[in-house]
Design an enzyme around this catalytic site. Sequence first.
Site, mmCIF file in Angstrom:
data_model
loop_
_atom_site.group_PDB
_atom_site.id
_atom_site.type_symbol
_atom_site.label_atom_id
_atom_site.label_comp_id
_atom_site.label_asym_id
_atom_site.label_seq_id
_atom_site.Cartn_x
_atom_site.Cartn_y
_atom_site.Cartn_z
ATOM 1 N N LYS A 1 0.863 -1.193 0.000
ATOM 2 C CA LYS A 1 0.000 0.000 0.000
ATOM 3 C C LYS A 1 0.890 1.229 0.000
ATOM 4 O O LYS A 1 2.043 1.152 0.432
ATOM 5 C CB LYS A 1 -0.884 -0.012 1.254
ATOM 6 N N ASP B 1 -7.098 4.491 -4.319
ATOM 7 C CA ASP B 1 -7.750 4.354 -3.003
ATOM 8 C C ASP B 1 -8.345 5.739 -2.747
ATOM 9 O O ASP B 1 -8.608 6.482 -3.710
ATOM 10 C CB ASP B 1 -6.721 3.944 -1.933
HETATM 11 P P1 NDP Z 1 -12.952 8.037 -2.492
HETATM 12 O O1 NDP Z 1 -11.888 9.041 -2.287
HETATM 13 O O2 NDP Z 1 -13.496 7.822 -3.848
HETATM 14 O O3 NDP Z 1 -14.183 8.343 -1.539
HETATM 15 C C1 NDP Z 1 -14.048 8.374 -0.160
HETATM 16 C C2 NDP Z 1 -15.365 8.828 0.452
HETATM 17 O O4 NDP Z 1 -15.288 8.669 1.858
HETATM 18 C C3 NDP Z 1 -15.666 10.290 0.203
HETATM 19 O O5 NDP Z 1 -17.044 10.485 0.170
HETATM 20 C C4 NDP Z 1 -15.039 10.958 1.409
HETATM 21 O O6 NDP Z 1 -15.620 12.203 1.733
HETATM 22 C C5 NDP Z 1 -15.313 9.947 2.496
HETATM 23 N N1 NDP Z 1 -14.235 10.032 3.510
HETATM 24 C C6 NDP Z 1 -12.917 9.825 3.301
HETATM 25 N N2 NDP Z 1 -12.218 10.038 4.429
HETATM 26 C C7 NDP Z 1 -13.117 10.386 5.347
HETATM 27 C C8 NDP Z 1 -13.019 10.742 6.714
HETATM 28 N N3 NDP Z 1 -11.835 10.770 7.340
HETATM 29 N N4 NDP Z 1 -14.173 11.018 7.369
HETATM 30 C C9 NDP Z 1 -15.380 10.982 6.728
HETATM 31 N N5 NDP Z 1 -15.518 10.658 5.433
HETATM 32 C C10 NDP Z 1 -14.417 10.381 4.765
HETATM 33 O O7 NDP Z 1 -12.356 6.669 -1.894
HETATM 34 P P2 NDP Z 1 -12.865 5.174 -2.133
HETATM 35 O O8 NDP Z 1 -14.320 5.155 -2.318
HETATM 36 O O9 NDP Z 1 -11.979 4.573 -3.152
HETATM 37 O O10 NDP Z 1 -12.469 4.482 -0.738
HETATM 38 C C11 NDP Z 1 -13.377 4.386 0.352
HETATM 39 C C12 NDP Z 1 -12.932 3.273 1.287
HETATM 40 O O11 NDP Z 1 -12.904 2.023 0.565
HETATM 41 C C13 NDP Z 1 -11.531 3.419 1.881
HETATM 42 O O12 NDP Z 1 -11.525 2.851 3.174
HETATM 43 C C14 NDP Z 1 -10.675 2.566 0.966
HETATM 44 O O13 NDP Z 1 -9.480 2.130 1.593
HETATM 45 C C15 NDP Z 1 -11.631 1.416 0.720
HETATM 46 N N6 NDP Z 1 -11.351 0.601 -0.463
HETATM 47 C C16 NDP Z 1 -11.277 1.166 -1.715
HETATM 48 C C17 NDP Z 1 -11.041 0.374 -2.813
HETATM 49 C C18 NDP Z 1 -11.080 0.931 -4.192
HETATM 50 O O14 NDP Z 1 -11.031 0.126 -5.136
HETATM 51 N N7 NDP Z 1 -11.192 2.226 -4.391
HETATM 52 C C19 NDP Z 1 -10.744 -1.060 -2.669
HETATM 53 C C20 NDP Z 1 -10.937 -1.575 -1.325
HETATM 54 C C21 NDP Z 1 -11.195 -0.748 -0.283
HETATM 55 P P3 NDP Z 1 -14.832 13.552 1.373
HETATM 56 O O15 NDP Z 1 -14.934 13.692 -0.101
HETATM 57 O O16 NDP Z 1 -15.549 14.587 2.127
HETATM 58 O O17 NDP Z 1 -13.415 13.359 1.838
#
Ligand code: NDP
Length: 449
Positions: free
Chosen positions: A130, A170
């Site tokens: 990662k 991510d």
């Molecule tokens: P994105 O950046 O596309 O979206 C993240 C979302 O979560 C946004 O709506 C963001 O809001 C919110 N968010 C992020 N950090 C925080 C925080 N500290 N508090 C509250 N809300 C938060 O990321 P992903 O959708 O790709 O990832 C989301 C989760 O899924 C993560 O845990 C990631 O590790 C996991 N994941 C992702 C994969 C992938 O293929 N993308 C694969 C496996 C797991 P805002 O815009 O306001 O920051």
Amino acid sequence: MKVKLDEKIEPIFQEVIKRNPGEIEFHQAVREVLESLGPVLVKHPEFGHHKIIERICEPERQIIFRVPWQDDKGEVQINRGFRVEFNSALGPFKGGLRFHPTVYLGIIKFLGFEQIFKNALTGMPIGGGKGGSDFDPKGKSEEEVMRFCQSFMIELYRHLGEYTDVPAGDIGVGSREIGYMFGQYKRITNRYESGVLTGKGLDWGGSTVRTEATGYGTVYFVDEMLKMRGESFEGKVCLVSGAGNVAIYAIEKIHQLGGKVVACSDSNGVIYDPKGIDLPLVKQLKEVERRRIKHYAEHHKRAKYVPNGNIWEIPCQVAMPSATENEINGTDAEKLVKNGCTAVGEGANMPTTPEGIRVFLDAGIAYGPGKAANAGGVATSALEMQQNASRDAWSFEYTERRLAEIMKNIHKLCYEVTEEYGTPGNYVNGANIAGFIKVAKAMVALGLV
Ligand code: NDP
């Protein structure tokens, strides 16, 4: 109350804390896996002899580097870049890059550690790693994001390669950022090495379904858990936290399967829509306009926006945390169970605290931990690598079928292990034990490396 660690494992965990001071998320992720492993050491004493647990908790390589870049005003900015290459027993290091101001070594190590077992569960030949940076893409111009990505890759490129280390996206890293990084890698190396990054655009080596894969896959996993209980998504009220890549495609698949998602969120607040989330609107706001979720309420009068709201207070039958780590604590979990939630599928990594996990397990609800439930993203990344290696491009239908099959297999594997180890339906044990055994066997076979 914490689960007691096996007496052979407790000193190993204490050593992990001592060697990695202050990295609390990493300690949490390690402890969660070690809690499942006592019975494994009894069945497999060879793992103890080969010190597999001690070795698996120590990354093979950790890279930390300076990322200097210039903002639009011409001012020099400095961020920190990370890549933790955790374990390559099963294949090249594989795992996403996260750009978020909260990123530090402890976050990257927790994610890299979890990735080892997740990748093993997919059955694909990929190791765990990662990376990321404390760079915040929010509020930055296109040019600033590009300059940052290019500077980031100027150091990272030397550690990558399709047989060495293959990053993906991510939080904060989508196909725009992957594009800028891939472009810079190509320029530095003079190689069109498609298999060095996944999550690419469809016109330049990407795979169909990669964008949808994590969200879709998590829903498939929950669907399998529900089927075990004679249930389905049909008519179920669901919550999906976040409004990013994972959340959007989890909502899409839930709606396709007949469920109704009534709320989603971002880091500023929660949107509640009793008629069901209008997904095309969320996509327009988040994917096209890159705006905040609060603007949803301007389009639908029936919808309510709660700044800094807690999504888990809304009654539901299925909850899918898909934003970030530790977003469901013990109190939230109790509230969910009390309000009638019977299934939780983690789209995010480690979104439930240890106290929350205990509440779900004690209540006997179907609880799918991220390691297993959200493995569809990385599995489809491995499918992207397959297509790159064979210079092929598969149809959406075929790739989605492969994803669905993989998720079904992961569920089956986890469930069978929970039966074998006497805790049927405890997917935390299932994912930890099944993933660990696969990596441990390979580590024994490869000798002391
Ligand atoms: P994105 O950046 O596309 O979206 C993240 C979302 O979560 C946004 O709506 C963001 O809001 C919110 N968010 C992020 N950090 C925080 C925080 N500290 N508090 C509250 N809300 C938060 O990321 P992903 O959708 O790709 O990832 C989301 C989760 O899924 C993560 O845990 C990631 O590790 C996991 N994941 C992702 C994969 C992938 O293929 N993308 C694969 C496996 C797991 P805002 O815009 O306001 O920051």
